[in-house]
Design a protein around this motif. Structure first.
Motif, mmCIF file in Angstrom:
data_model
loop_
_atom_site.group_PDB
_atom_site.id
_atom_site.type_symbol
_atom_site.label_atom_id
_atom_site.label_comp_id
_atom_site.label_asym_id
_atom_site.label_seq_id
_atom_site.Cartn_x
_atom_site.Cartn_y
_atom_site.Cartn_z
ATOM 1 N N TRP A 88 0.839 -1.195 0.000
ATOM 2 C CA TRP A 88 0.000 0.000 0.000
ATOM 3 C C TRP A 88 0.878 1.251 0.000
ATOM 4 O O TRP A 88 0.628 2.195 -0.752
ATOM 5 C CB TRP A 88 -0.912 -0.034 1.230
ATOM 6 C CG TRP A 88 -1.895 1.093 1.305
ATOM 7 C CD1 TRP A 88 -3.106 1.168 0.684
ATOM 8 C CD2 TRP A 88 -1.745 2.300 2.047
ATOM 9 N NE1 TRP A 88 -3.713 2.358 0.997
ATOM 10 C CE2 TRP A 88 -2.901 3.072 1.836
ATOM 11 C CE3 TRP A 88 -0.745 2.797 2.870
ATOM 12 C CZ2 TRP A 88 -3.091 4.316 2.418
ATOM 13 C CZ3 TRP A 88 -0.923 4.043 3.454
ATOM 14 C CH2 TRP A 88 -2.099 4.790 3.227
ATOM 15 N N PHE A 89 1.919 1.257 0.829
ATOM 16 C CA PHE A 89 2.842 2.395 0.868
ATOM 17 C C PHE A 89 3.597 2.541 -0.459
ATOM 18 O O PHE A 89 3.816 3.654 -0.931
ATOM 19 C CB PHE A 89 3.845 2.251 2.018
ATOM 20 C CG PHE A 89 3.278 2.593 3.363
ATOM 21 C CD1 PHE A 89 2.904 3.886 3.681
ATOM 22 C CD2 PHE A 89 3.115 1.607 4.320
ATOM 23 C CE1 PHE A 89 2.374 4.203 4.918
ATOM 24 C CE2 PHE A 89 2.589 1.911 5.568
ATOM 25 C CZ PHE A 89 2.214 3.214 5.868
ATOM 26 N N GLU A 90 3.988 1.432 -1.063
ATOM 27 C CA GLU A 90 4.673 1.480 -2.354
ATOM 28 C C GLU A 90 3.797 2.112 -3.422
ATOM 29 O O GLU A 90 4.266 2.923 -4.220
ATOM 30 C CB GLU A 90 5.065 0.062 -2.812
ATOM 31 C CG GLU A 90 6.249 -0.517 -2.101
ATOM 32 C CD GLU A 90 6.542 -1.949 -2.525
ATOM 33 O OE1 GLU A 90 5.797 -2.518 -3.365
ATOM 34 O OE2 GLU A 90 7.520 -2.521 -2.008
ATOM 35 N N ARG A 91 2.527 1.731 -3.447
ATOM 36 C CA ARG A 91 1.609 2.262 -4.463
ATOM 37 C C ARG A 91 1.404 3.765 -4.306
ATOM 38 O O ARG A 91 1.086 4.455 -5.263
ATOM 39 C CB ARG A 91 0.267 1.544 -4.385
ATOM 40 C CG ARG A 91 0.345 0.145 -4.928
ATOM 41 C CD ARG A 91 -1.017 -0.473 -5.024
ATOM 42 N NE ARG A 91 -0.881 -1.815 -5.554
ATOM 43 C CZ ARG A 91 -1.640 -2.821 -5.206
ATOM 44 N NH1 ARG A 91 -2.607 -2.637 -4.333
ATOM 45 N NH2 ARG A 91 -1.451 -4.016 -5.727
ATOM 46 N N ARG A 92 1.556 4.267 -3.127
ATOM 47 C CA ARG A 92 1.394 5.692 -2.873
ATOM 48 C C ARG A 92 2.735 6.422 -2.877
ATOM 49 O O ARG A 92 2.822 7.557 -2.466
ATOM 50 C CB ARG A 92 0.666 5.896 -1.555
ATOM 51 C CG ARG A 92 -0.828 5.687 -1.759
ATOM 52 C CD ARG A 92 -1.524 5.175 -0.543
ATOM 53 N NE ARG A 92 -2.906 4.830 -0.810
ATOM 54 C CZ ARG A 92 -3.316 3.733 -1.430
ATOM 55 N NH1 ARG A 92 -2.465 2.884 -1.905
ATOM 56 N NH2 ARG A 92 -4.591 3.482 -1.603
ATOM 57 N N ASN A 93 3.767 5.729 -3.331
ATOM 58 C CA ASN A 93 5.122 6.281 -3.429
ATOM 59 C C ASN A 93 5.642 6.824 -2.101
ATOM 60 O O ASN A 93 6.379 7.800 -2.060
ATOM 61 C CB ASN A 93 5.183 7.374 -4.506
ATOM 62 C CG ASN A 93 4.949 6.800 -5.881
ATOM 63 O OD1 ASN A 93 5.437 5.728 -6.199
ATOM 64 N ND2 ASN A 93 4.195 7.518 -6.696
ATOM 65 N N LEU A 94 5.236 6.181 -1.010
ATOM 66 C CA LEU A 94 5.723 6.572 0.306
ATOM 67 C C LEU A 94 7.002 5.832 0.678
ATOM 68 O O LEU A 94 7.725 6.256 1.563
ATOM 69 C CB LEU A 94 4.635 6.340 1.363
ATOM 70 C CG LEU A 94 3.348 7.152 1.140
ATOM 71 C CD1 LEU A 94 2.281 6.734 2.141
ATOM 72 C CD2 LEU A 94 3.624 8.636 1.227
ATOM 73 N N VAL A 95 7.243 4.701 0.039
ATOM 74 C CA VAL A 95 8.512 3.974 0.178
ATOM 75 C C VAL A 95 8.935 3.539 -1.218
ATOM 76 O O VAL A 95 8.122 3.445 -2.134
ATOM 77 C CB VAL A 95 8.400 2.732 1.109
ATOM 78 C CG1 VAL A 95 8.072 3.137 2.524
ATOM 79 C CG2 VAL A 95 7.401 1.741 0.579
#
Length: 156
Positions: A142-149
């Protein structure tokens, strides 16, 4: 050994299968090469083998026979076997785009470790690791999809 005594390992195997199944279900939803049933079987077999070694160690039938069982060697055997299965889930792209299936291979190793943990009787730890694994597989995506990691495999 009475057959009822032999069944005392069964609840741990069922519990390990349920934990492995939860992780496998997540992999199944993402259409990965090893899913629900595979993860259940790996976790359950790991718990069974460790539970069986504990039973044999406590069995009076083997007392004085010189039989020696080292549960840590059994852990090594489980890890080696699961690594072989995990290797089968890893595929290299023919186009040179990268490698797929590494996370699924890692999740198989993790459910084996969960089964081993449950097989040794550490039920709460097995549950905690299963929940942590699900968090890694779902929340980090989920974080990857939101470019948070940073994504695990950055686009080329």
């Amino acid at each position: 050994m009475e057959w009822m005594e032999q069944l005392r390992v069964l609840p741990a195997v069922v519990y390990a299968m349920a934990l492995g199944g939860a992780i496998g279900y997540e992999r199944e939803l993402k259409d990965r090469p090893a899913g629900f049933r595979t993860h259940m079987l790996v976790a359950g077999t790991s718990a069974l083998l460790l539970g069986l070694s504990r039973m044999v160690l406590e069995d009076d039938h083997y007392a004085g026979t010189g039989l020696r069982i080292d549960p840590l060697r059994l852990v090594e055997a489980v890890v080696a076997g699961v690594s072989f299965i995990g290797a089968g889930t890893i595929f290299a792209s023919r186009k040179g785009d990268g490698v797929q299936g590494i996370t699924t291979a890692a999740s198989l190793l993790t459910v084996a470790a969960i089964g081993i943990t449950v097989g040794f009787g550490y039920l709460a730890l097995g549950f905690a690791i299963a929940m942590l694994t699900l968090a890694v597989l779902t929340l980090l995506r989920w974080f990857e999809r939101r470019n948070l990691v940073a994504p695990e495999d950055p686009p080329k």
